[in-house]
Design a protein around this motif. Structure first.
Motif, PDB file in Angstrom:
ATOM      1  N   ALA A 223       0.838  -1.199   0.000  1.00  0.00           N
ATOM      2  CA  ALA A 223       0.000   0.000   0.000  1.00  0.00           C
ATOM      3  C   ALA A 223       0.876   1.254   0.000  1.00  0.00           C
ATOM      4  CB  ALA A 223      -0.925  -0.008   1.217  1.00  0.00           C
ATOM      5  N   GLY A 224       2.011   1.202   0.693  1.00  0.00           N
ATOM      6  CA  GLY A 224       2.938   2.328   0.683  1.00  0.00           C
ATOM      7  C   GLY A 224       3.554   2.559  -0.685  1.00  0.00           C
ATOM      8  N   ASP A 225       3.744   1.474  -1.451  1.00  0.00           N
ATOM      9  CA  ASP A 225       4.291   1.605  -2.802  1.00  0.00           C
ATOM     10  C   ASP A 225       3.356   2.396  -3.715  1.00  0.00           C
ATOM     11  OD1 ASP A 225       6.653   0.331  -2.325  1.00  0.00           O
ATOM     12  OD2 ASP A 225       5.982  -1.633  -2.979  1.00  0.00           O
ATOM     13  N   ILE A 226       2.045   2.327  -3.447  1.00  0.00           N
ATOM     14  CA  ILE A 226       1.088   3.105  -4.234  1.00  0.00           C
ATOM     15  C   ILE A 226       1.398   4.591  -4.091  1.00  0.00           C
ATOM     16  CG2 ILE A 226      -1.352   3.752  -4.454  1.00  0.00           C
ATOM     17  CD1 ILE A 226      -2.053   0.910  -3.540  1.00  0.00           C
ATOM     18  N   THR A 227       1.653   5.030  -2.856  1.00  0.00           N
ATOM     19  CA  THR A 227       1.991   6.434  -2.604  1.00  0.00           C
ATOM     20  C   THR A 227       3.300   6.814  -3.286  1.00  0.00           C
ATOM     21  OG1 THR A 227       0.873   6.284  -0.450  1.00  0.00           O
ATOM     22  CG2 THR A 227       2.345   8.156  -0.788  1.00  0.00           C
ATOM     23  N   VAL A 228       4.291   5.934  -3.196  1.00  0.00           N
ATOM     24  CA  VAL A 228       5.611   6.215  -3.776  1.00  0.00           C
ATOM     25  C   VAL A 228       5.528   6.334  -5.294  1.00  0.00           C
ATOM     26  CG1 VAL A 228       7.932   5.301  -4.108  1.00  0.00           C
ATOM     27  CG2 VAL A 228       6.851   5.120  -1.871  1.00  0.00           C
ATOM     28  N   GLU A 229       4.864   5.371  -5.933  1.00  0.00           N
ATOM     29  CA  GLU A 229       4.794   5.377  -7.398  1.00  0.00           C
ATOM     30  C   GLU A 229       3.933   6.532  -7.908  1.00  0.00           C
ATOM     31  OE1 GLU A 229       6.664   3.673  -9.218  1.00  0.00           O
ATOM     32  OE2 GLU A 229       7.440   2.325  -7.688  1.00  0.00           O
ATOM     33  N   ALA A 230       2.864   6.861  -7.187  1.00  0.00           N
ATOM     34  CA  ALA A 230       2.005   7.979  -7.606  1.00  0.00           C
ATOM     35  C   ALA A 230       2.742   9.307  -7.519  1.00  0.00           C
ATOM     36  CB  ALA A 230       0.737   8.011  -6.760  1.00  0.00           C
ATOM     37  N   SER A 231       3.679   9.427  -6.572  1.00  0.00           N
ATOM     38  CA  SER A 231       4.417  10.685  -6.401  1.00  0.00           C
ATOM     39  C   SER A 231       5.388  10.953  -7.552  1.00  0.00           C
ATOM     40  CB  SER A 231       5.191  10.657  -5.076  1.00  0.00           C
ATOM     41  OG  SER A 231       6.217   9.673  -5.108  1.00  0.00           O
ATOM     42  N   LYS A 232       5.709   9.916  -8.352  1.00  0.00           N
ATOM     43  CA  LYS A 232       6.633  10.090  -9.483  1.00  0.00           C
ATOM     44  C   LYS A 232       5.926  10.598 -10.745  1.00  0.00           C
ATOM     45  CE  LYS A 232       9.536   6.263  -7.845  1.00  0.00           C
ATOM     46  NZ  LYS A 232      10.060   4.913  -8.155  1.00  0.00           N
ATOM     47  N   LEU A 233       4.602  10.613 -10.718  1.00  0.00           N
ATOM     48  CA  LEU A 233       3.837  10.962 -11.913  1.00  0.00           C
ATOM     49  C   LEU A 233       4.015  12.414 -12.355  1.00  0.00           C
ATOM     50  CD1 LEU A 233       2.101   9.296 -13.775  1.00  0.00           C
ATOM     51  CD2 LEU A 233       0.092   9.937 -12.434  1.00  0.00           C
ATOM     52  N   PRO A 234       4.035  13.414 -11.447  1.00  0.00           N
ATOM     53  CA  PRO A 234       4.222  14.804 -11.898  1.00  0.00           C
ATOM     54  C   PRO A 234       5.515  15.023 -12.682  1.00  0.00           C
ATOM     55  CG  PRO A 234       3.466  14.754  -9.623  1.00  0.00           C
ATOM     56  CD  PRO A 234       3.780  13.341 -10.000  1.00  0.00           C
ATOM     57  N   THR A 235       6.596  14.376 -12.236  1.00  0.00           N
ATOM     58  CA  THR A 235       7.874  14.507 -12.950  1.00  0.00           C
ATOM     59  C   THR A 235       7.779  13.927 -14.352  1.00  0.00           C
ATOM     60  OG1 THR A 235       9.053  14.333 -10.844  1.00  0.00           O
ATOM     61  CG2 THR A 235      10.337  13.996 -12.840  1.00  0.00           C
ATOM     62  N   ALA A 236       7.097  12.788 -14.475  1.00  0.00           N
ATOM     63  CA  ALA A 236       6.930  12.171 -15.794  1.00  0.00           C
ATOM     64  C   ALA A 236       6.108  13.066 -16.710  1.00  0.00           C
ATOM     65  CB  ALA A 236       6.258  10.801 -15.639  1.00  0.00           C
ATOM     66  N   MET A 237       5.087  13.697 -16.168  1.00  0.00           N
ATOM     67  CA  MET A 237       4.274  14.621 -16.973  1.00  0.00           C
ATOM     68  C   MET A 237       5.104  15.808 -17.454  1.00  0.00           C
ATOM     69  SD  MET A 237       0.667  14.752 -14.884  1.00  0.00           S
ATOM     70  CE  MET A 237      -0.452  13.355 -14.843  1.00  0.00           C
ATOM     71  N   PHE A 238       5.968  16.309 -16.577  1.00  0.00           N
ATOM     72  CA  PHE A 238       6.799  17.461 -16.947  1.00  0.00           C
ATOM     73  C   PHE A 238       7.766  17.103 -18.071  1.00  0.00           C
ATOM     74  CE2 PHE A 238      10.603  20.098 -16.456  1.00  0.00           C
ATOM     75  CZ  PHE A 238      10.037  21.373 -16.533  1.00  0.00           C
ATOM     76  N   HIS A 239       8.259  15.863 -18.067  1.00  0.00           N
ATOM     77  CA  HIS A 239       9.228  15.420 -19.075  1.00  0.00           C
ATOM     78  C   HIS A 239       8.559  14.704 -20.253  1.00  0.00           C
ATOM     79  CE1 HIS A 239      12.831  16.467 -16.802  1.00  0.00           C
ATOM     80  NE2 HIS A 239      12.242  15.979 -15.722  1.00  0.00           N
ATOM     81  N   SER A 240       7.257  14.937 -20.443  1.00  0.00           N
ATOM     82  CA  SER A 240       6.534  14.221 -21.487  1.00  0.00           C
ATOM     83  C   SER A 240       6.733  14.813 -22.880  1.00  0.00           C
ATOM     84  CB  SER A 240       5.033  14.205 -21.166  1.00  0.00           C
ATOM     85  OG  SER A 240       4.515  15.531 -21.116  1.00  0.00           O
ATOM     86  N   GLY A 241       7.351  15.999 -22.983  1.00  0.00           N
ATOM     87  CA  GLY A 241       7.632  16.575 -24.294  1.00  0.00           C
ATOM     88  C   GLY A 241       6.779  17.764 -24.664  1.00  0.00           C
ATOM     89  N   TRP A 242       6.092  18.363 -23.703  1.00  0.00           N
ATOM     90  CA  TRP A 242       5.220  19.505 -23.992  1.00  0.00           C
ATOM     91  C   TRP A 242       6.000  20.694 -24.579  1.00  0.00           C
ATOM     92  CZ3 TRP A 242       6.561  23.963 -21.487  1.00  0.00           C
ATOM     93  CH2 TRP A 242       7.393  23.822 -20.364  1.00  0.00           C
ATOM     94  N   HIS A 243       7.295  20.801 -24.231  1.00  0.00           N
ATOM     95  CA  HIS A 243       8.101  21.934 -24.691  1.00  0.00           C
ATOM     96  C   HIS A 243       8.357  21.892 -26.206  1.00  0.00           C
ATOM     97  CE1 HIS A 243      10.763  18.575 -23.684  1.00  0.00           C
ATOM     98  NE2 HIS A 243      11.556  19.031 -24.651  1.00  0.00           N
ATOM     99  N   ASN A 244       8.074  20.747 -26.854  1.00  0.00           N
ATOM    100  CA  ASN A 244       8.243  20.650 -28.306  1.00  0.00           C
ATOM    101  C   ASN A 244       7.087  21.276 -29.081  1.00  0.00           C
ATOM    102  OD1 ASN A 244      10.772  19.071 -28.482  1.00  0.00           O
ATOM    103  ND2 ASN A 244       9.569  17.497 -27.443  1.00  0.00           N
ATOM    104  N   CYS A 245       5.994  21.588 -28.383  1.00  0.00           N
ATOM    105  CA  CYS A 245       4.851  22.212 -29.052  1.00  0.00           C
ATOM    106  C   CYS A 245       5.126  23.703 -29.280  1.00  0.00           C
ATOM    107  CB  CYS A 245       3.587  22.033 -28.213  1.00  0.00           C
ATOM    108  SG  CYS A 245       3.089  20.306 -27.997  1.00  0.00           S
ATOM    109  N   ARG A 246       4.527  24.242 -30.314  1.00  0.00           N
ATOM    110  CA  ARG A 246       4.788  25.631 -30.680  1.00  0.00           C
ATOM    111  C   ARG A 246       3.479  26.400 -30.862  1.00  0.00           C
ATOM    112  NH1 ARG A 246       8.971  24.037 -35.578  1.00  0.00           N
ATOM    113  NH2 ARG A 246      10.514  22.916 -34.276  1.00  0.00           N
ATOM    114  N   ALA A 247       3.601  27.713 -30.805  1.00  0.00           N
ATOM    115  CA  ALA A 247       2.505  28.639 -31.135  1.00  0.00           C
ATOM    116  C   ALA A 247       1.208  28.256 -30.425  1.00  0.00           C
ATOM    117  CB  ALA A 247       2.328  28.696 -32.650  1.00  0.00           C
ATOM    118  N   GLN A 248       0.118  28.093 -31.203  1.00  0.00           N
ATOM    119  CA  GLN A 248      -1.194  27.819 -30.620  1.00  0.00           C
ATOM    120  C   GLN A 248      -1.208  26.508 -29.834  1.00  0.00           C
ATOM    121  OE1 GLN A 248      -3.849  29.752 -30.538  1.00  0.00           O
ATOM    122  NE2 GLN A 248      -2.856  31.380 -31.716  1.00  0.00           N
ATOM    123  N   ALA A 249      -0.546  25.501 -30.367  1.00  0.00           N
ATOM    124  CA  ALA A 249      -0.499  24.208 -29.669  1.00  0.00           C
ATOM    125  C   ALA A 249       0.154  24.350 -28.306  1.00  0.00           C
ATOM    126  CB  ALA A 249       0.250  23.186 -30.520  1.00  0.00           C
TER     127      ALA A 249
END
Length: 298
Positions: A223-249
């Motif tokens: 059950a503690g691993d659920i908390t640990v793994e869920a806490s890594k999700l924001p970092t993965a979202m940040f490194h998902s490649g959003w910075h490659n989008c341009r202009a309106q996108a």
């Protein structure tokens, strides 16, 4: 568990099929299967060893075969009928232990599956950056990325819903098991201190103590691993490649990423007894509390 069987079935359906249709990290799946097997088999072996060890201890001791003290027959009753009743009671004890093992054999894999679903989501968001490595036009890449990111947000929402269903379905099992284990740990330590220390009785008590520690750990660690793994999700979202989008996108994606990261930063935790978090820290605290109570008594 029987009362919440519909919720458990729904959780298993989502975690094993619905959330795996479009993306499934096979390495994460292998880790999940391996860990589920190890944890479940370890608990089954230790639980069965506990009942067997008390049976062997009762059989080898001087006197009558007594694993569970009942109103009848008396402890010193050596008649054939009394011995037969004790054997029947021992078999009934096995029946209750098997039911407990079956409950744990459901809860342990489900919590492991849930923690690895968060891990699978993390792998998914990291993989989104590969969209921009293709040969399509920039507009097509941005469209694919936006759709994939929205799909990841939906999966995250479904995973959180599975977490809430697990909390509802397993709450009373978690709470009852933690209370029972704290009480039994205290009683076992007292028994180890005060009882006659024969080899068989000491071994039986130690196996039972190990079973309690492992049983509580299988609940709280996973059950503690659920908390640990869920806490890594924001970092993965940040490194998902959003910075490659341009202009309106870029203007459409950035608020979406910020809101998704903010939502995923909320701690995902399972609770028991309303206040105790199912985590590694709480597991250590429970062991310390049990030891502290025994220290106060003696």
């Amino acid at each position: 568990m029987k009362f919440h069987k519909d919720k458990i079935s729904e959780v298993l359906l989502h975690l094993t099929i619905n959330l795996k249709k479009s993306f499934n990290d096979h390495e994460v799946e292998k880790q999940m299967i391996r860990r589920s097997k190890i944890s479940t088999i370890a608990f089954v072996i230790i639980a069965c060893s506990t009942v067997l060890s008390f049976g062997v201890d009762a059989l080898l001791r001087d006197g009558t075969f007594t694993t569970v003290i009942t109103a009848w027959p008396d402890v010193e009753d050596r008649s054939f009928g009394a011995g037969l009743v004790r054997i029947v009671i021992y078999i009934i004890w096995w029946y209750f232990v098997v039911r407990l093992i079956c409950v744990f054999s459901v809860i342990i894999p489900v919590t492991i599956l849930l923690s690895h679903q968060f891990k699978n989501l993390t792998s998914y968001f990291y993989s989104l950056s590969e969209i921009f490595h293709g040969d399509e036009s920039q507009a097509e890449k941005e469209r694919k990325y936006e759709e994939a990111f929205k799909l990841g947000i939906k999966w995250h929402s479904d995973t959180l819903r599975c977490t809430r269903l697990c909390q509802d379905a397993f709450y009373f099992v978690y709470s009852g098991q933690i209370l029972l284990n704290i009480s039994l740990i205290i009683l076992l330590v007292v028994q180890l201190v005060m009882s006659e220390r024969t080899v068989t009785s000491t071994l039986a008590n130690l196996i039972t103590f190990t079973s309690l520690l492992v049983g509580t750990g299988c609940l709280m660690w996973n059950a503690g691993d659920i908390t640990v793994e869920a806490s890594k999700l924001p970092t993965a979202m940040f490194h998902s490649g959003w910075h490659n989008c341009r202009a309106q996108a870029s203007r459409r994606i950035r608020p979406l990423v910020v809101i998704a990261m903010w939502h995923s930063q909320k701690a995902v935790q399972l609770h028991c007894l309303g206040i105790i978090k199912m985590s590694y820290e709480s597991y250590i605290s429970i062991i310390k509390i049990s030891y502290s109570v025994v220290s106060v008594i003696f």
